[in-house]
Scaffold this active site. Structure first.
Site, PDB file in Angstrom:
ATOM      1  N   LYS A   1       0.834  -1.208   0.000  1.00 13.80           N
ATOM      2  CA  LYS A   1       0.000   0.000   0.000  1.00 13.80           C
ATOM      3  C   LYS A   1       0.864   1.250   0.000  1.00 13.80           C
ATOM      4  O   LYS A   1       0.586   2.220  -0.710  1.00 13.80           O
ATOM      5  CB  LYS A   1      -0.939  -0.023   1.217  1.00 13.80           C
ATOM      6  CG  LYS A   1      -2.005  -1.131   1.113  1.00 13.80           C
ATOM      7  CD  LYS A   1      -2.781  -1.347   2.408  1.00 13.80           C
ATOM      8  CE  LYS A   1      -3.696  -2.571   2.267  1.00 13.80           C
ATOM      9  NZ  LYS A   1      -4.420  -2.896   3.506  1.00 13.80           N
TER      10      LYS A   1
ATOM     11  N   GLN B   1      -4.592  -1.896   9.746  1.00 15.49           N
ATOM     12  CA  GLN B   1      -4.432  -3.190   9.085  1.00 15.49           C
ATOM     13  C   GLN B   1      -4.993  -4.297   9.972  1.00 15.49           C
ATOM     14  O   GLN B   1      -4.627  -4.417  11.134  1.00 15.49           O
ATOM     15  CB  GLN B   1      -2.938  -3.430   8.776  1.00 15.49           C
ATOM     16  CG  GLN B   1      -2.686  -4.693   7.996  1.00 15.49           C
ATOM     17  CD  GLN B   1      -3.301  -4.637   6.596  1.00 15.49           C
ATOM     18  OE1 GLN B   1      -3.194  -3.637   5.877  1.00 15.49           O
ATOM     19  NE2 GLN B   1      -3.957  -5.712   6.197  1.00 15.49           N
TER      20      GLN B   1
ATOM     21  N   ASP C   1     -10.941   2.372   4.071  1.00 10.69           N
ATOM     22  CA  ASP C   1     -11.211   0.931   3.968  1.00 10.69           C
ATOM     23  C   ASP C   1     -12.717   0.646   3.865  1.00 10.69           C
ATOM     24  O   ASP C   1     -13.111  -0.474   3.525  1.00 10.69           O
ATOM     25  CB  ASP C   1     -10.665   0.197   5.213  1.00 10.69           C
ATOM     26  CG  ASP C   1      -9.298  -0.433   4.952  1.00 10.69           C
ATOM     27  OD1 ASP C   1      -8.940  -0.596   3.774  1.00 10.69           O
ATOM     28  OD2 ASP C   1      -8.600  -0.749   5.934  1.00 10.69           O
TER      29      ASP C   1
END
Lengths: 307, 307
Positions: free
Chosen positions: A53, A97, A120
């Protein structure tokens, strides 16, 4: 023989476009978009995901930072960091994460990320907005699948689609995006959608799949989708990622949920693993981060206009 | 010949149980649950719906009030009233009867009702929670369908279900409830679910329906589901409500989306219109209101324990 949906190439194209858009945005006097990722503990897979990312951020011109917290971090400590990032105007997007260590409630964390920085799309408010066809953040993987379908001009309007899996970060948001009204804010795909899952009997799964113009599978079972389950010409998108032993070399290799070599003989389009949905997912995270930065800039200019 | 799912009788049974639960709750020293309905303008259908809800409140022992605002009410005025009701500890549940006049944004209003008083389940947060299989308020109509299925012991686990329609207050929440994991907070039904809608070609709709063990239809098209579309023994739940002219009497009559007389000859179970889902929907609103009152009491005792 199916046309391969090359997620790497399509991804590269879209990253180039995003790079131009970021440059335009910054040249117009806006601050550089910024993504902060948070890793708690030392999961090697998480390290790789976050590294990918961060690399993508560089490619598209988004500044980024990874905050590392020890595996012993309490929920309260993590919530405090998220609160700081939420309040920090220089941060456009925040991602934690997953997975987080077991002393931390994943849902509490996902809901703590401010909806307008939730790149997200895991906050319950963004899930609600997606379900209601409203503007908001859509999780990167379903967005990647939608973008691949659109990019390859796969017709979805009134077509039969099967989503195999019912996970909350991939399959369900995808099923919503696939069946909903294309005229609403999410520009959904107007397909007839069947959601199959672990309790769908294999015989029924095969019947549903054989009727489908589009099959998307995201369950984590190598070889689940076989040639006899696919209608000639159908589009097969493989979201699964499984590490198995390569019988020829004895080494580990990555495969999806589709029997790729067999299914490609009948499908019209097929996405490989690796190199299909994976790279596109990271690209869609970049898309979401730029979107968050643009919204923040709009809100800031609206506020200053009010002063 | 299909067994008729008598929504009135089942509803009456459940209201009796709710009545007992309300009495127990109040006898334990808690305040009487209270539902406030808000009507804006003078829609005759809204008047009937709200009257039915108020009658149900009386039956189960929930106190209730209807606030009437003129059709010229501004969005701001309505938001102010909702804010007051949100802050009023004597109010357990708040519902704004839809539709609202066109100067008022329906979505803004639905989101303004506090999630913990949102007994209609229309707030985006409750929609997100439902999508995530989390505890929250589920809209009354999908909850009514689920309860009817459970009450009639219709097996759903691993079965094929078709939901016809994709509305956000009925079909989508129902599709979520039908396919999701029964082990999570929403106790969903673990069926394989196909969502059909206006863009599903009629031929495909027929194919999907014929494979279904359960068909739920909620679109507002009289006679949409015909005998040839139903697998012998399937359960057919009709959520449609359509006012048509009775050819024999010349008077208006209510019918659903299912060709009832024909389909009952092949189906295993069938819900009639009127007298099927309708009364159960109002009952589920009572269920949600009692649930809201119980949660408020829990939170109050938790707060006082902290003092």
């Amino acid at each position: 023989m199916a046309q391969i949906i090359d997620g790497k190439v399509i991804s590269q194209e879209i990253r180039l476009k995003l790079n131009e858009e970021v440059a335009q945005f910054v040249n117009a006097g806006n601050p550089q978009p910024h993504l902060t990722a948070v890793i708690v503990g030392e999961d090697p897979a998480s390290e790789i995901y976050v590294r990918n990312k961060m690399t993508a951020c560089k490619e598209v011109g988004i500044s980024s930072e990874t905050k590392r917290l020890p595996a012993t971090t309490t929920e309260e400590e993590l919530l405090q960091l998220i609160g700081e990032l939420n309040r920090d105007d220089s941060v456009s997007g925040v991602l934690v994460q997953l997975p987080v260590p077991e002393q931390i409630n994943e849902r509490t964390i996902c809901n703590a990320v401010a909806p307008e920085k939730d790149v997200d799309g895991f906050n319950e408010i963004n899930m609600g907005r997606l379900a209601l066809d409203m503007e908001g953040f859509v999780p990167a993987t379903p967005l990647a699948v939608k973008t691949l379908l659109e990019h390859c001009n796969i017709e979805t309007f009134g077509r039969n689609a099967v989503v195999v899996g019912r996970s909350k970060n991939v399959s369900l948001p995808l099923a919503i995006l696939m069946h909903s009204d294309g005229k609403n804010a999410t520009k959904a795909l107007d397909a007839t959608v069947t959601i199959c899952h672990r309790y769908t009997p294999p015989k029924e799964l095969a019947i549903h799949c054989r009727q489908a113009d589009i099959i998307v599978v995201a369950v984590g079972k190598p070889g689940l989708i076989t040639k006899d389950m696919v209608k000639p010409g159908a589009c097969v998108i493989d979201v699964g990622i499984n590490r198995i032993k390569d019988e020829k070399t004895g080494n580990d290799k990555l495969v999806g949920d589709v029997d790729f070599e067999e299914v490609r003989q009948v499908a019209g389009h097929i996405s490989p693993v690796p190199g299909g949905v994976g790279p596109m997912t990271v690209t869609m995270l970049m898309y979401n981060t730029l979107k968050a930065a643009k919204k923040a800039a709009q809100n800031a200019s609206r506020k200053s206009a009010l002063v």
